[in-house]
Design an enzyme around this catalytic site. Structure first.
Site, PDB file in Angstrom:
ATOM      1  N   GLU A 143      79.930  48.100  35.369  1.00  0.00           N
ATOM      2  CA  GLU A 143      80.091  47.221  36.528  1.00  0.00           C
ATOM      3  C   GLU A 143      79.350  47.823  37.712  1.00  0.00           C
ATOM      4  O   GLU A 143      79.601  48.956  38.098  1.00  0.00           O
ATOM      5  CB  GLU A 143      81.568  47.039  36.868  1.00  0.00           C
ATOM      6  CG  GLU A 143      81.828  46.214  38.119  1.00  0.00           C
ATOM      7  CD  GLU A 143      81.146  44.852  38.079  1.00  0.00           C
ATOM      8  OE1 GLU A 143      80.327  44.577  38.992  1.00  0.00           O
ATOM      9  OE2 GLU A 143      81.412  44.076  37.131  1.00  0.00           O
ATOM     10  N   GLY A 198      86.515  42.675  38.378  1.00  0.00           N
ATOM     11  CA  GLY A 198      87.204  41.404  38.555  1.00  0.00           C
ATOM     12  C   GLY A 198      86.271  40.232  38.750  1.00  0.00           C
ATOM     13  O   GLY A 198      86.670  39.079  38.586  1.00  0.00           O
ATOM     14  N   GLY A 199      85.025  40.514  39.126  1.00  0.00           N
ATOM     15  CA  GLY A 199      84.033  39.457  39.247  1.00  0.00           C
ATOM     16  C   GLY A 199      84.324  38.468  40.363  1.00  0.00           C
ATOM     17  O   GLY A 199      85.091  38.725  41.295  1.00  0.00           O
ATOM     18  N   THR A 200      83.696  37.302  40.261  1.00  0.00           N
ATOM     19  CA  THR A 200      83.791  36.283  41.297  1.00  0.00           C
ATOM     20  C   THR A 200      85.227  35.825  41.508  1.00  0.00           C
ATOM     21  O   THR A 200      85.696  35.731  42.651  1.00  0.00           O
ATOM     22  CB  THR A 200      82.911  35.075  40.932  1.00  0.00           C
ATOM     23  OG1 THR A 200      81.541  35.492  40.881  1.00  0.00           O
ATOM     24  CG2 THR A 200      83.053  33.961  41.956  1.00  0.00           C
ATOM     25  N   CYS A 201      85.945  35.536  40.445  1.00  0.00           N
ATOM     26  CA  CYS A 201      87.290  34.965  40.572  1.00  0.00           C
ATOM     27  C   CYS A 201      88.181  35.838  41.443  1.00  0.00           C
ATOM     28  O   CYS A 201      88.817  35.358  42.376  1.00  0.00           O
ATOM     29  CB  CYS A 201      87.913  34.783  39.195  1.00  0.00           C
ATOM     30  SG  CYS A 201      89.614  34.186  39.255  1.00  0.00           S
ATOM     31  N   HIS A 245     112.248  13.698  35.109  1.00  0.00           N
ATOM     32  CA  HIS A 245     112.205  12.953  36.369  1.00  0.00           C
ATOM     33  C   HIS A 245     112.885  13.788  37.464  1.00  0.00           C
ATOM     34  O   HIS A 245     113.910  14.415  37.208  1.00  0.00           O
ATOM     35  CB  HIS A 245     112.939  11.619  36.216  1.00  0.00           C
ATOM     36  CG  HIS A 245     113.088  10.871  37.502  1.00  0.00           C
ATOM     37  ND1 HIS A 245     112.067  10.126  38.039  1.00  0.00           N
ATOM     38  CD2 HIS A 245     114.136  10.772  38.368  1.00  0.00           C
ATOM     39  CE1 HIS A 245     112.480   9.585  39.175  1.00  0.00           C
ATOM     40  NE2 HIS A 245     113.740   9.970  39.406  1.00  0.00           N
TER      41      HIS A 245
END
Length: 473
Positions: free
Chosen positions: A48, A53-56, A455
């Site tokens: 990395e 963790g990247g973009t998210c 409901h």
């Protein structure tokens, strides 16, 4: 003993380190795949160059949905009269505190990912920029690594296109927006699609003036016209200015602010903003990976070409997530990991084309989408059934005083399978999963005839909508 830099030759140098697998990028797919390979007894290098963790985690889902939640809370407080309470005086927005809340979500999630990787006995996290030195060799941090299987999970980034005057003014991307600690006087959002609309609404709710400038004739042009029109109406009701059909987008300084031209007719006033967000698309992070050295094919937009099992044209090299052009979401990236792991480790034959892609637009109310649009279904030549229900006829929406939007379903009249659906309304991002699960199970919609939903919910109206299916006109 220190490692020596390996030369880029057809043979491995003595300094190359061997792994069972190399993963380039620690976004959504990478760490999960590392975990599965680790459990299978493989020695794995995961590389990395920036943030685990990247973009998210760092600039996408996690911080933006945190900001959306803050904006929703502000909006609800302003609507106190609709619910029988009053807030004394105007709502005060503390933008540094709003940003700090998003930053905490980022840091906690990133730390969790890093701790997870650190706990994998056979996985080594290597910090640095990986580049291919050959089909099964990667160079990073001054050394070469080799493995029979390499997985590329490098994600993407915002596109900043070459538009007139753009180099003369400051612009923001989604990465900048999640760290912004000031409230713009007037935010001009260039791009009327998913990312741009989410930021437009949240910053309007925080108190900024907002103008959206979109080249197409309507917002989120990939959606059906009725969805686009209702989304536009929702945003305009909150005081957002929407300028579509922008045929001459250009930028110039206007004192301390920025002038954004919109039309070529010479008679239309430009949008004058204090800040400009550029939200016109994404591009893959593949331009500096040395793909040529490995002979890996990419398409005209830089996406790595993969087959139905996510393998590139080079045996043993796979591409997962945003960089392969087969999905642009965190959940599709994770499913890429699931496909690869199932095929390599579990003896299965999973394919990308088995995937039904659902997604959401996180304005308020949200849009949940699955399958075909009506336009796509019409082009398929099938005999179609159609049903639509306004959210004003959904009890849960009425009770929450959130009745904007509608839900609609399109189905095949012969197979009685659902082809696609949209739920634009409160809870739409959650309720859509009832239809998504039905489509994944490949069951006729009649199966839901005797379901007994809870409901009051939004989901309880799905069987009712399906019973309303009629031939499309």
């Amino acid at each position: 003993m220190p490692h020596h830099r390996a030369y880029r030759t057809g043979h491995l140098s003595m300094s190359a380190r061997a792994f069972d697998a190399i993963i380039i990028g620690a976004g959504q797919a990478g760490p999960s795949l590392a975990g599965r390979l680790n459990d299978a007894g493989m020695r794995v290098a995961i590389i990395e160059r920036h943030l685990v963790g990247g973009t998210c985690v760092n600039t996408g889902c996690k911080p933006t949905k945190t900001l959306v939640a803050s904006a929703y809370a502000v909006h609800t407080a302003r609507r106190g009269g609709d619910y029988g309470f009053a807030v004394e005086g105007p709502i005060q927005i503390d933008m540094p505190a709003v940003a700090a809340r998003a930053r905490k979500v980022i840091l906690d999630s990133r730390a969790g990912n890093e701790a997870w990787l650190a706990g994998m006995a056979r996985v080594e996290l290597i910090r640095g920029h990986a580049r291919f030195a050959g089909p099964n060799t990667v160079e990073v941090a001054g050394e070469q690594l080799t493995a029979p299987r390499i997985f590329i999970n490098v994600g993407g980034r915002a596109v900043v296109p070459d538009m007139p005057g753009l180099g003369d003014v400051p612009v923001l991307t989604n990465t900048d927006m999640v760290a912004l600690e000031v409230l713009p006087r007037h935010l001009v959002v260039v791009g009327g699609s998913y990312i741009g609309l989410e930021f437009a609404q949240m910053y309007r709710r925080f108190g900024a003036e907002v103008t959206i400038v979109e080249r197409s004739d309507r917002l989120i042009a990939r959606e059906d016209p009725d969805v686009s029109a209702e989304v536009r109406a929702i945003l305009e009701r909150e005081g957002i200015t929407v300028r579509t059909g922008a045929d001459c987008i250009g930028f110039a300084r206007n004192g301390d602010e920025i002038s954004v031209s919109v039309h070529c007719d010479g008679n239309s006033a430009p949008a004058i903003g204090s800040h400009v967000l550029m939200a016109v698309g994404r591009r893959p992070n593949t331009d500096d990976l040395g793909l040529d050295a490995a002979g890996i094919d990419v398409d005209a937009r830089g996406y790595i070409a993969v087959d139905d099992r996510l393998q590139t044209n080079v045996p043993g090299v796979y591409a997962l997530g945003d960089c392969n052009g087969r999905g642009a979401f965190t959940h599709t990236a994770y499913n890429d990991f699931e496909i690869v792991a199932a095929n390599l480790l579990d003896g299965e034959d999973r394919r990308v084309t088995h995937r039904l892609t659902g997604y959401a637009l996180y304005i308020d109310p949200p849009l949940g989408r699955i399958g075909m649009t009506e336009a796509e279904a019409a082009r398929s030549g099938r005999r179609l059934l159609h049903a639509k229900r306004a959210m004003t006829r959904v009890g849960r929406a009425v009770e929450k005083a959130e009745t904007q939007g509608f839900m609609k379903v399109i189905a095949d009249a012969d197979t009685r399978r659902i082809l696609g659906a949209a739920i634009l309304g409160t809870g739409g991002d959650e309720a859509i999963h009832g239809i998504l699960d039905m489509m994944n199970a490949d069951q006729p919609f009649d199966t839901l005839r005797w379901a007994v939903p809870i409901h009051p919910t939004v989901s309880e109206l799905i069987p009712t909508v399906l019973l309303d299916l009629r031939p499309a006109t």
